[in-house]
Design a protein around this motif. Structure first.
Motif, short mmCIF file in Angstrom:
data_model
loop_
_atom_site.label_atom_id
_atom_site.label_comp_id
_atom_site.label_asym_id
_atom_site.label_seq_id
_atom_site.Cartn_x
_atom_site.Cartn_y
_atom_site.Cartn_z
N ALA A 409 0.72 -1.22 -0.03
CA ALA A 409 -0.06 0.07 -0.07
C ALA A 409 0.70 1.23 0.09
O ALA A 409 0.42 2.30 -0.56
CB ALA A 409 -0.91 0.05 1.18
N CYS A 410 2.11 1.02 0.69
CA CYS A 410 3.03 2.40 0.66
C CYS A 410 3.88 2.48 -0.28
O CYS A 410 4.80 3.34 -0.61
CB CYS A 410 3.52 2.55 2.07
SG CYS A 410 2.83 2.59 3.55
N GLY A 411 3.93 1.42 -1.28
CA GLY A 411 4.70 1.32 -2.30
C GLY A 411 6.21 1.18 -2.03
O GLY A 411 7.32 1.50 -2.77
N THR A 412 6.36 0.29 -0.91
CA THR A 412 8.03 -0.06 -0.38
C THR A 412 8.16 -1.54 -0.67
O THR A 412 7.21 -2.33 -0.48
CB THR A 412 7.97 0.65 1.06
OG1 THR A 412 7.03 -0.08 1.80
CG2 THR A 412 7.95 2.18 1.08
N ASP A 413 9.40 -1.98 -0.40
CA ASP A 413 9.71 -3.30 -0.67
C ASP A 413 9.43 -4.09 0.69
O ASP A 413 9.08 -5.12 0.69
CB ASP A 413 11.33 -3.59 -1.10
CG ASP A 413 11.31 -3.04 -2.68
OD1 ASP A 413 10.34 -3.11 -3.36
OD2 ASP A 413 12.54 -2.78 -3.11
N THR A 414 9.81 -3.22 1.64
CA THR A 414 9.76 -3.88 3.19
C THR A 414 8.79 -2.70 4.02
O THR A 414 8.51 -1.71 3.47
CB THR A 414 10.92 -4.13 3.77
OG1 THR A 414 11.54 -2.86 3.72
CG2 THR A 414 11.92 -5.08 2.90
N ILE A 415 8.49 -3.16 5.15
CA ILE A 415 7.63 -2.48 5.88
C ILE A 415 8.33 -1.02 6.50
O ILE A 415 9.60 -1.08 6.79
CB ILE A 415 7.25 -2.99 7.26
CG1 ILE A 415 6.19 -4.05 6.99
CG2 ILE A 415 6.74 -1.87 8.19
CD1 ILE A 415 4.89 -3.49 6.32
N ASP A 416 7.99 0.21 5.99
CA ASP A 416 8.59 1.48 6.66
C ASP A 416 7.91 1.69 7.85
O ASP A 416 6.66 2.50 7.57
CB ASP A 416 8.56 2.62 5.49
CG ASP A 416 9.50 3.58 6.07
OD1 ASP A 416 9.43 3.90 7.25
OD2 ASP A 416 9.75 4.41 5.05
N PRO A 417 8.24 1.68 9.08
CA PRO A 417 7.42 1.99 10.17
C PRO A 417 7.30 3.56 10.21
O PRO A 417 6.16 3.88 10.85
CB PRO A 417 8.35 1.86 11.33
CG PRO A 417 9.52 0.52 10.78
CD PRO A 417 9.75 1.15 9.34
N SER A 418 7.92 4.58 9.61
CA SER A 418 7.26 5.70 9.46
C SER A 418 6.15 5.98 8.68
O SER A 418 5.70 7.23 8.74
CB SER A 418 8.65 6.60 9.07
OG SER A 418 8.78 6.37 7.61
#
Length: 492
Positions: A409-418
């Protein structure tokens, strides 16, 4: 090593003390109490960071993985635009918030879009006027910021599965030139599935806080509509089944039943019977997962249930709307409520899943059903339920599905906590109907993100979801969740 041993011994002592002085705490509850306490000491770390790390430590590949997966049969090109921007480009103003089962006009489009935007929930509708739809589609394609993506549940699941280098993926569906280009070369498409013209679906996205007249979106989501003939008749189903003998898959992922909703009752029922017969011809040693999607016609859903389509597959994937809709169609638990009020109550959701597997699944001595697995996903949490004895590695499966929801959903390869937020219920009851379970509570925490319980031969696995604050794209999240869950699942 001595530090690890000392720490292990200390944890054991504290656990024994907790159980001794608080006998109402079982070992699991005592471990949760200690886990929450230790988490409280680490106040410098965000709960989102702790949860992502806990998932990574839990997720393990199954001992035996799929190597060949066949996916069918709905596929198209998604044109993704800002929903409010498209309505303005079409010269449409805010109107009444009304849900139309089938869209007949521009006004129907505005009213139905606004209806679901106000609730912040996803929905999909058929646009009956072909010429008008083509005009709207052209406007959408030319809108600044419009994007073209692989669309259709089958194609999206196939695309997600194909990112695994150990998998060979076959996709059957109406694949036109644009879609074929978007898919790339890593997916096998049978020659009979290739067609001269693409099917287009319009995806109207909105963000939390977006307004249309007096309507304000409580959260980000999307509204989908199309005039889709090939997918609407599941025309590729015969090609799909015919391709299985040569391809020899271990897993089949099937979707597209919802696309037939726009047909007349007689034609739809005839085609559903044909599709059901084709599914029944799939050899038992091949696992079959059915991905459901948004529907509005209770009669059609009841027909799907009555024709025992659910009993022909091993696994199903669905969201909160589809789960409640099945219960309404089959007069199941909590079917009297029209819709969910906010986040679906976990106890109510587990009641419906339990009923679904008891009523239509392969439970106890029942031999006329293959259904043993339900993967439920909603914005704040996921639940996986399996009939005991048929599936393994489901803790990893549900955790992996939730993890991919937060990253994609955020368009990142891994979880970005921010970029994500933890907003799942911290405490919940296991049932709203069972006399014993309705008084039993469980807690979810970042350090212990997957909780498990049993109910009459069915195991439930629940985990929270890290919700993307500013999602880049919401389309296909459910498909990615189901695909990722299947990658980590193992059928016994």
């Amino acid at each position: 090593m001595w530090r690890i041993a000392a720490a292990t011994a200390l944890v054991a002592v504290v656990m024994n003390l907790l159980i001794t002085y608080y006998p109402m705490l079982g070992p699991g509850d005592a471990a949760q109490f200690l886990s929450d306490y230790l988490f409280g000491l680490s106040v410098m770390r965000a709960p989102e960071d702790v949860l992502a790390e806990a998932w990574d430590s839990l997720i393990r590949a199954p001992s035996s993985s799929w190597s060949r997966v066949a996916v069918g049969v709905n596929a198209c090109v998604d044109v993704v635009v800002c929903g409010i921007g498209l309505l303005k480009a079409l010269g449409l103003d805010a109107g009444n918030n009304v849900d139309h089962d089938t869209l007949q006009s521009r006004e129907d489009l505005t009213e139905t879009f606004s209806y679901f935007m106000e609730k912040g929930v996803a929905a999909e509708r058929f646009f009956a006027d072909k010429k008008l739809f083509q005009k709207i589609a052209q406007t959408a394609s030319e809108l600044p910021g419009a994007k073209h993506f692989v669309g259709g549940n089958a194609a999206l699941i196939g695309q997600k599965l194909s990112t695994n280098p150990n998998l060979t993926v076959l996709l059957c569906g109406p694949v036109g030139p644009k879609l074929h280009e978007l898919l790339g070369n890593q997916i096998i498409v049978p020659p009979d599935s290739l067609q001269a013209v693409d099917e287009y679906h319009l995806i109207l996205e909105y963000q939390a806080g977006d307004t249309l007249g007096e309507t304000k979106a409580p959260q980000a989501n999307r509204f989908i509509f199309s005039h889709d003939v090939s997918n609407g008749e599941m025309n590729e189903m015969e090609t799909f089944i015919a391709s299985l003998e040569e391809f020899e898959p271990e897993l089949i992922v099937l979707s597209g039943l919802h696309m037939m909703e726009g047909q007349g009752d007689e034609e739809r029922n005839r085609r559903l019977q044909e599709v059901s017969l084709l599914i029944s011809e799939i050899p038992n040693e091949i696992s079959v997962h059915l991905e459901l999607a948004s529907m509005t016609d209770t009669t059609y859903m009841n027909t799907i249930v009555e024709q025992q389509v659910l009993t022909l597959v091993n696994s199903i994937g669905l969201n909160e709307q589809e789960l409640l809709f099945i219960s309404q169609a089959g007069s199941g638990p909590h079917s009297s409520q029209e819709h969910w009020n906010g986040a679906p109550d976990i106890g109510m959701v587990s009641d419906i899943i339990f009923w679904l597997l008891k009523e239509y699944g392969r439970i106890n001595t029942r031999k006329d059903s293959d259904l043993t697995r339900v993967h439920f996903h909603t914005l704040a949490y996921h639940i996986l339920a399996t009939v005991d004895g048929y599936w393994s590695n489901q803790i990893s499966s549900v955790a992996a599905g939730a993890r991919v929801a937060g990253s994609q959903a955020c368009g990142t390869d891994t979880i970005d906590p921010s970029k994500v937020v933890l907003n799942s219920p911290k405490e919940f009851v296991l049932s709203q109907t069972d006399a014993v379970l309705k008084n039993k509570k469980m807690t979810l925490s970042p350090t212990n993100p997957v909780r498990v319980w049993q109910r009459e031969g069915i195991s439930f696995f629940i985990t929270p979801v890290l919700i993307c604050v500013n999602p880049i794209r919401t389309v296909g999240l459910g498909d990615s969740i189901s695909a990722e869950g299947l990658l980590y699942s193992e059928r016994k």
